[in-house]
Scaffold this motif. Structure first.
Motif, short mmCIF file in Angstrom:
data_model
loop_
_atom_site.label_atom_id
_atom_site.label_comp_id
_atom_site.label_asym_id
_atom_site.label_seq_id
_atom_site.Cartn_x
_atom_site.Cartn_y
_atom_site.Cartn_z
N VAL A 77 79.66 37.71 25.37
CA VAL A 77 79.43 39.03 25.92
C VAL A 77 80.64 39.89 25.60
N CYS A 78 80.40 41.10 25.14
CA CYS A 78 81.49 42.01 24.84
C CYS A 78 81.19 43.35 25.50
N GLU A 79 82.15 43.88 26.21
CA GLU A 79 81.99 45.15 26.92
C GLU A 79 83.34 45.84 26.89
N SER A 80 83.35 47.15 26.84
CA SER A 80 84.62 47.87 26.87
C SER A 80 84.48 49.11 27.76
N ALA A 81 85.61 49.54 28.28
CA ALA A 81 85.64 50.73 29.13
C ALA A 81 87.07 51.26 29.15
N ILE A 82 87.21 52.53 29.41
CA ILE A 82 88.52 53.13 29.60
C ILE A 82 88.66 53.43 31.08
N VAL A 83 89.73 52.92 31.68
CA VAL A 83 89.98 53.14 33.10
C VAL A 83 91.34 53.81 33.26
N ASP A 84 91.43 54.70 34.21
CA ASP A 84 92.66 55.45 34.44
C ASP A 84 93.49 54.83 35.55
N VAL A 85 93.98 53.63 35.30
CA VAL A 85 94.85 52.93 36.25
C VAL A 85 95.93 52.19 35.45
N PRO A 86 97.04 51.84 36.09
CA PRO A 86 98.09 51.09 35.38
C PRO A 86 97.57 49.73 34.91
N ILE A 87 98.05 49.29 33.76
CA ILE A 87 97.59 48.03 33.18
C ILE A 87 97.82 46.85 34.12
N GLU A 88 98.88 46.89 34.91
CA GLU A 88 99.14 45.80 35.85
C GLU A 88 98.00 45.66 36.86
N GLU A 89 97.44 46.78 37.28
CA GLU A 89 96.32 46.73 38.24
C GLU A 89 95.05 46.19 37.56
N VAL A 90 94.82 46.60 36.32
CA VAL A 90 93.66 46.10 35.58
C VAL A 90 93.75 44.58 35.46
N TRP A 91 94.90 44.06 35.04
CA TRP A 91 95.04 42.60 34.89
C TRP A 91 94.92 41.87 36.22
N ARG A 92 95.41 42.48 37.30
CA ARG A 92 95.27 41.86 38.62
C ARG A 92 93.80 41.66 38.95
N TRP A 93 92.96 42.66 38.69
CA TRP A 93 91.53 42.56 38.96
C TRP A 93 90.84 41.58 38.02
N LEU A 94 91.18 41.63 36.74
CA LEU A 94 90.52 40.75 35.78
C LEU A 94 90.90 39.29 35.97
N ARG A 95 92.13 39.02 36.36
CA ARG A 95 92.57 37.63 36.53
C ARG A 95 91.99 36.98 37.78
N ASP A 96 91.55 37.78 38.73
CA ASP A 96 90.97 37.24 39.96
C ASP A 96 89.47 37.02 39.76
N PHE A 97 89.12 35.94 39.02
CA PHE A 97 87.72 35.69 38.68
C PHE A 97 86.82 35.59 39.89
N ASN A 98 87.33 35.11 41.00
CA ASN A 98 86.48 34.93 42.18
C ASN A 98 86.19 36.23 42.91
N SER A 99 86.69 37.36 42.39
CA SER A 99 86.34 38.65 43.00
C SER A 99 85.52 39.52 42.07
N HIS A 100 85.17 39.01 40.89
CA HIS A 100 84.38 39.84 39.96
C HIS A 100 83.07 40.30 40.57
N TRP A 101 82.44 39.49 41.39
CA TRP A 101 81.18 39.88 42.03
C TRP A 101 81.35 41.11 42.91
#
Length: 63
Positions: free
Chosen positions: A4-28
């Motif tokens: 699966v490949c998806e992309s988006a532009i988000v207006d937040v600091p990269i550190e916050e993006v990685w915090r959300w992406l690394r927390d797999f158990n909160s993706h839902w």
């Protein structure tokens, strides 16, 4: 294996993006195509090499 490949532009600091992406158990909590998730083999969600099993709404993936 499906990919699966998806992309988006988000207006937040990269550190916050990685915090959300690394927390797999909160993706839902923020992704509408994921009803639940679990980290395989009991590893912490932020472990290098950890694999997440993502379940779409209405069905569970086979083990």
């Amino acid at each position: 294996m499906a990919r699966v490949c998806e992309s988006a532009i988000v207006d937040v600091p990269i550190e916050e993006v990685w915090r959300w992406l690394r927390d797999f158990n909160s993706h839902w909590d923020w992704h509408p195509a994921i009803a639940e998730s679990e980290i395989e083999n009991g590893l912490p969600a932020d472990s290098v090499g950890a694999c997440a099993r993502l379940h779409p709404p209405g069905r569970r993936l086979s083990a």
